[in-house]
Design a protein around this motif. Structure first.
Motif, PDB file in Angstrom:
ATOM      1  N   PHE A  61       0.870  -1.323   0.029  1.00 37.24           N
ATOM      2  CA  PHE A  61       0.028   0.014  -0.081  1.00 37.24           C
ATOM      3  C   PHE A  61       1.031   1.223   0.011  1.00 37.24           C
ATOM      4  O   PHE A  61       0.554   2.524  -0.795  1.00 37.24           O
ATOM      5  CB  PHE A  61      -0.955   0.098   1.123  1.00 37.24           C
ATOM      6  N   ASN A  62       1.794   1.184   0.823  1.00 29.70           N
ATOM      7  CA  ASN A  62       2.817   2.463   0.822  1.00 29.70           C
ATOM      8  C   ASN A  62       3.560   2.668  -0.528  1.00 29.70           C
ATOM      9  O   ASN A  62       3.725   3.777  -0.840  1.00 29.70           O
ATOM     10  CB  ASN A  62       3.950   2.197   1.982  1.00 29.70           C
ATOM     11  N   PHE A  63       3.768   1.469  -1.050  1.00 30.77           N
ATOM     12  CA  PHE A  63       4.587   1.826  -2.466  1.00 30.77           C
ATOM     13  C   PHE A  63       3.533   2.424  -3.383  1.00 30.77           C
ATOM     14  O   PHE A  63       3.822   3.177  -4.335  1.00 30.77           O
ATOM     15  CB  PHE A  63       5.016   0.230  -2.951  1.00 30.77           C
ATOM     16  N   ILE A  64       2.261   1.993  -3.402  1.00 28.32           N
ATOM     17  CA  ILE A  64       1.272   2.523  -4.545  1.00 28.32           C
ATOM     18  C   ILE A  64       1.044   3.781  -4.164  1.00 28.32           C
ATOM     19  O   ILE A  64       0.783   4.960  -5.043  1.00 28.32           O
ATOM     20  CB  ILE A  64       0.250   1.584  -4.555  1.00 28.32           C
ATOM     21  N   ASP A  65       0.911   4.091  -2.762  1.00 35.21           N
ATOM     22  CA  ASP A  65       0.549   5.588  -2.420  1.00 35.21           C
ATOM     23  C   ASP A  65       1.575   6.201  -2.652  1.00 35.21           C
ATOM     24  O   ASP A  65       1.448   7.619  -3.075  1.00 35.21           O
ATOM     25  CB  ASP A  65       0.202   5.451  -0.924  1.00 35.21           C
ATOM     26  N   SER A  66       2.944   5.891  -2.534  1.00 33.50           N
ATOM     27  CA  SER A  66       4.132   6.881  -3.009  1.00 33.50           C
ATOM     28  C   SER A  66       3.919   7.103  -4.308  1.00 33.50           C
ATOM     29  O   SER A  66       4.419   8.377  -4.666  1.00 33.50           O
ATOM     30  CB  SER A  66       5.283   6.082  -2.439  1.00 33.50           C
ATOM     31  N   MET A  67       3.804   6.041  -5.296  1.00 36.97           N
ATOM     32  CA  MET A  67       3.775   6.345  -6.842  1.00 36.97           C
ATOM     33  C   MET A  67       2.635   7.266  -7.248  1.00 36.97           C
ATOM     34  O   MET A  67       3.005   8.195  -8.028  1.00 36.97           O
ATOM     35  CB  MET A  67       3.605   5.034  -7.342  1.00 36.97           C
ATOM     36  N   VAL A  68       1.462   7.199  -6.404  1.00 34.43           N
ATOM     37  CA  VAL A  68       0.406   8.135  -6.894  1.00 34.43           C
ATOM     38  C   VAL A  68       0.747   9.502  -6.411  1.00 34.43           C
ATOM     39  O   VAL A  68       0.509  10.488  -7.195  1.00 34.43           O
ATOM     40  CB  VAL A  68      -1.042   7.748  -6.093  1.00 34.43           C
ATOM     41  N   LEU A  69       1.219   9.777  -5.080  1.00 36.03           N
ATOM     42  CA  LEU A  69       1.549  10.924  -4.536  1.00 36.03           C
ATOM     43  C   LEU A  69       2.577  11.628  -5.230  1.00 36.03           C
ATOM     44  O   LEU A  69       2.564  12.823  -5.495  1.00 36.03           O
ATOM     45  CB  LEU A  69       1.956  10.978  -3.080  1.00 36.03           C
ATOM     46  N   GLY A  70       3.596  10.898  -5.642  1.00 29.79           N
ATOM     47  CA  GLY A  70       4.786  11.170  -6.455  1.00 29.79           C
ATOM     48  C   GLY A  70       4.462  11.735  -7.987  1.00 29.79           C
ATOM     49  O   GLY A  70       4.721  12.938  -8.247  1.00 29.79           O
ATOM     50  N   MET A  71       3.610  11.327  -8.545  1.00 28.46           N
ATOM     51  CA  MET A  71       3.219  11.424  -9.673  1.00 28.46           C
ATOM     52  C   MET A  71       2.284  12.834  -9.531  1.00 28.46           C
ATOM     53  O   MET A  71       2.208  13.708 -10.334  1.00 28.46           O
ATOM     54  CB  MET A  71       2.151  10.478 -10.241  1.00 28.46           C
ATOM     55  N   LYS A  72       1.309  12.909  -8.448  1.00 32.82           N
ATOM     56  CA  LYS A  72       0.389  14.000  -8.280  1.00 32.82           C
ATOM     57  C   LYS A  72       1.304  15.364  -7.885  1.00 32.82           C
ATOM     58  O   LYS A  72       0.956  16.493  -8.557  1.00 32.82           O
ATOM     59  CB  LYS A  72      -0.560  13.694  -7.180  1.00 32.82           C
ATOM     60  N   THR A  73       2.401  15.197  -7.084  1.00 33.98           N
ATOM     61  CA  THR A  73       3.080  16.327  -7.073  1.00 33.98           C
ATOM     62  C   THR A  73       4.085  16.803  -8.043  1.00 33.98           C
ATOM     63  O   THR A  73       4.464  17.861  -8.262  1.00 33.98           O
ATOM     64  CB  THR A  73       3.785  15.874  -5.550  1.00 33.98           C
ATOM     65  N   LEU A  74       4.450  15.840  -8.689  1.00 30.04           N
ATOM     66  CA  LEU A  74       5.286  16.089  -9.964  1.00 30.04           C
ATOM     67  C   LEU A  74       4.332  16.932 -10.867  1.00 30.04           C
ATOM     68  O   LEU A  74       4.941  17.953 -11.489  1.00 30.04           O
ATOM     69  CB  LEU A  74       5.832  14.833 -10.512  1.00 30.04           C
ATOM     70  N   MET A  75       3.205  16.644 -11.236  1.00 34.30           N
ATOM     71  CA  MET A  75       2.502  17.335 -12.230  1.00 34.30           C
ATOM     72  C   MET A  75       2.005  18.583 -11.563  1.00 34.30           C
ATOM     73  O   MET A  75       1.894  19.628 -12.177  1.00 34.30           O
ATOM     74  CB  MET A  75       1.030  16.578 -12.237  1.00 34.30           C
ATOM     75  N   TYR A  76       1.849  18.744 -10.336  1.00 30.61           N
ATOM     76  CA  TYR A  76       1.587  20.000  -9.609  1.00 30.61           C
ATOM     77  C   TYR A  76       2.814  20.957  -9.863  1.00 30.61           C
ATOM     78  O   TYR A  76       2.461  22.148 -10.356  1.00 30.61           O
ATOM     79  CB  TYR A  76       1.237  20.031  -8.039  1.00 30.61           C
ATOM     80  N   SER A  77       4.018  20.663  -9.774  1.00 26.79           N
ATOM     81  CA  SER A  77       5.191  21.288 -10.073  1.00 26.79           C
ATOM     82  C   SER A  77       5.107  21.861 -11.342  1.00 26.79           C
ATOM     83  O   SER A  77       5.731  23.103 -11.691  1.00 26.79           O
ATOM     84  CB  SER A  77       6.343  20.776  -9.305  1.00 26.79           C
ATOM     85  N   ALA A  78       4.907  20.882 -12.119  1.00 24.69           N
ATOM     86  CA  ALA A  78       5.128  21.174 -13.684  1.00 24.69           C
ATOM     87  C   ALA A  78       4.222  22.352 -13.961  1.00 24.69           C
ATOM     88  O   ALA A  78       4.465  22.701 -14.946  1.00 24.69           O
ATOM     89  CB  ALA A  78       4.814  19.887 -14.420  1.00 24.69           C
ATOM     90  N   SER A  79       2.939  22.453 -13.468  1.00 26.96           N
ATOM     91  CA  SER A  79       1.855  23.256 -13.790  1.00 26.96           C
ATOM     92  C   SER A  79       2.589  24.750 -13.761  1.00 26.96           C
ATOM     93  O   SER A  79       1.962  25.563 -14.433  1.00 26.96           O
ATOM     94  CB  SER A  79       0.830  23.164 -12.811  1.00 26.96           C
ATOM     95  N   PHE A  80       3.335  24.964 -12.774  1.00 23.26           N
ATOM     96  CA  PHE A  80       3.968  26.345 -12.811  1.00 23.26           C
ATOM     97  C   PHE A  80       4.607  26.803 -13.873  1.00 23.26           C
ATOM     98  O   PHE A  80       4.513  28.018 -14.280  1.00 23.26           O
ATOM     99  CB  PHE A  80       4.673  26.361 -11.532  1.00 23.26           C
ATOM    100  N   PHE A  81       5.504  26.026 -14.562  1.00 23.50           N
ATOM    101  CA  PHE A  81       6.144  26.187 -15.456  1.00 23.50           C
ATOM    102  C   PHE A  81       5.382  26.154 -16.847  1.00 23.50           C
ATOM    103  O   PHE A  81       5.797  26.764 -18.078  1.00 23.50           O
ATOM    104  CB  PHE A  81       7.434  25.400 -15.685  1.00 23.50           C
ATOM    105  N   GLU A  82       4.242  25.505 -16.765  1.00 21.67           N
ATOM    106  CA  GLU A  82       3.295  25.377 -17.996  1.00 21.67           C
ATOM    107  C   GLU A  82       2.738  26.693 -18.124  1.00 21.67           C
ATOM    108  O   GLU A  82       2.479  27.299 -19.336  1.00 21.67           O
ATOM    109  CB  GLU A  82       2.389  24.261 -17.925  1.00 21.67           C
ATOM    110  N   GLU A  83       2.351  27.313 -17.025  1.00 25.98           N
ATOM    111  CA  GLU A  83       1.524  28.515 -17.120  1.00 25.98           C
ATOM    112  C   GLU A  83       2.643  29.632 -17.549  1.00 25.98           C
ATOM    113  O   GLU A  83       2.143  30.561 -18.437  1.00 25.98           O
ATOM    114  CB  GLU A  83       1.219  29.132 -15.701  1.00 25.98           C
ATOM    115  N   GLU A  84       3.797  29.474 -17.192  1.00 23.26           N
ATOM    116  CA  GLU A  84       4.745  30.525 -17.531  1.00 23.26           C
ATOM    117  C   GLU A  84       5.143  30.493 -18.905  1.00 23.26           C
ATOM    118  O   GLU A  84       5.209  31.616 -19.655  1.00 23.26           O
ATOM    119  CB  GLU A  84       6.134  30.429 -16.691  1.00 23.26           C
TER     120      GLU A  84
END
Length: 315
Positions: A61-84
């Motif tokens: 469960f921790n492995f899957i949760d980490s993958m999901v959270l990692g992808m979510k936060t990576l996409m969040y960080s990328a959104s700043f630079f897409e806007e710019e």
């Protein structure tokens, strides 16, 4: 060293830090401003959170949760630079909600595809390549060891390949900043840029070490659990993945809180591979990492409890 149980991940121009159910993402925007977002994790276990506490089961469960959270936060960080890049105006609440739903669907699909590709490349392909040696190497056990070495070789080759990319190099530097912050705290030093700078960029609880343990445990289990037909051997390798992940997670947890010589020996290969997946950060990256830590973790209290009553508020 005292384990703090906090962990994290590098994202685009930033760091995600997680402590229990809370996580924070700190990102340095193009104008130099550091934006920090704090939120709560939602486990795939849902209301059955007890599953995330049971040894050997919690690792899955921790492995899957980490993958999901990692992808979510990576996409969040990328959104700043897409806007710019696009020069678009900020989204309304309704538009942001629609985008979030789209991103969740995209994230789910990406995680599924990533898992399938990982299974194919790191589990099925090495078995197929080692099976080509059946006439020259009749021993199943020796072929299993060769299969494991091929799997490790593919893993290292993959890291070396992506590390040539400029964006990945910066990601690895933020990864180094994440480790340095955690090491700084766990060695009883006040969390300042100066103290983080001199801390190690290698850590025994790193995801890189977890993946190495997965590769190592897979060799051991496949030496014991055998199947007759080639098809069943592939099925066994896929079916064993949750078991392998569960055992590997427990080894990683043990490594994070133990200084036993055997545990340290088992940790050395993963620590060595971290030299490839972490690079030395600059002070601006360390500043981002510190803000991510402080958003979810009271390091002053941690150090008072574990390293004595000293004034940790000053550097």
């Amino acid at each position: 060293m005292k384990s703090s149980n906090i962990g994290g991940q590098a994202v685009m121009e930033g760091i995600m830090m997680k402590n229990k159910d809370d996580y924070a993402v700190a990102v340095r925007k193009g104008d130099g401003e550091i934006v920090v977002k704090k939120d709560t994790c939602r486990s795939i276990a849902g209301n059955c959170k007890a599953l995330t506490k049971i040894p050997f089961i919690r690792g899955v469960f921790n492995f899957i949760d980490s993958m999901v959270l990692g992808m979510k936060t990576l996409m969040y960080s990328a959104s700043f630079f897409e806007e710019e890049t696009n020069g678009e105006a900020p989204l309304t609440e309704e538009e942001a909600a629609k985008n979030e739903k789209k991103e969740e669907l995209l994230m789910t699909g990406t995680v599924i595809v990533s898992v399938l590709m990982a299974v194919g490349i790191f589990m099925v392909l090495p078995y197929y390549l080692s099976s080509l040696l059946k006439d020259m190497v009749p021993s199943y056990h020796i072929r299993t060891i060769i299969e494991g070495l091929v799997r490790i070789g593919i893993f290292i080759a993959y890291i070396l390949l992506i590390s040539k990319m400029e964006d990945i190099q910066r990601l690895f530097r933020y990864h180094g900043a994440e480790h340095k912050c955690i090491n700084c705290i766990e060695h009883g030093l006040p969390l300042t840029v100066e103290n983080v700078r001199i801390s190690s960029r290698q850590h025994k609880r790193c995801g890189t070490s977890f993946l190495f343990f997965v590769l190592l445990v897979s060799i051991c289990l496949l030496m014991v659990i055998q199947a007759e037909s080639p098809l069943m051997r592939v099925v066994v390798r896929i079916a064993l993945l949750p078991v392998i992940a569960g055992i590997s997670y427990e080894i990683l947890k043990l490594a994070g809180r133990s200084e036993n010589s055997l545990v340290n020996l088992l940790s050395k290969p993963g620590m060595a591979i971290q030299k490839l997946t972490t690079k030395e950060p600059d002070d601006s990256m360390i500043e981002v990492a510190i803000q991510a830590v402080e958003a979810v973790f009271d390091w002053n209290e941690f150090e008072r409890e574990n390293f004595g009553n000293k004034d940790t508020a000053e550097g």
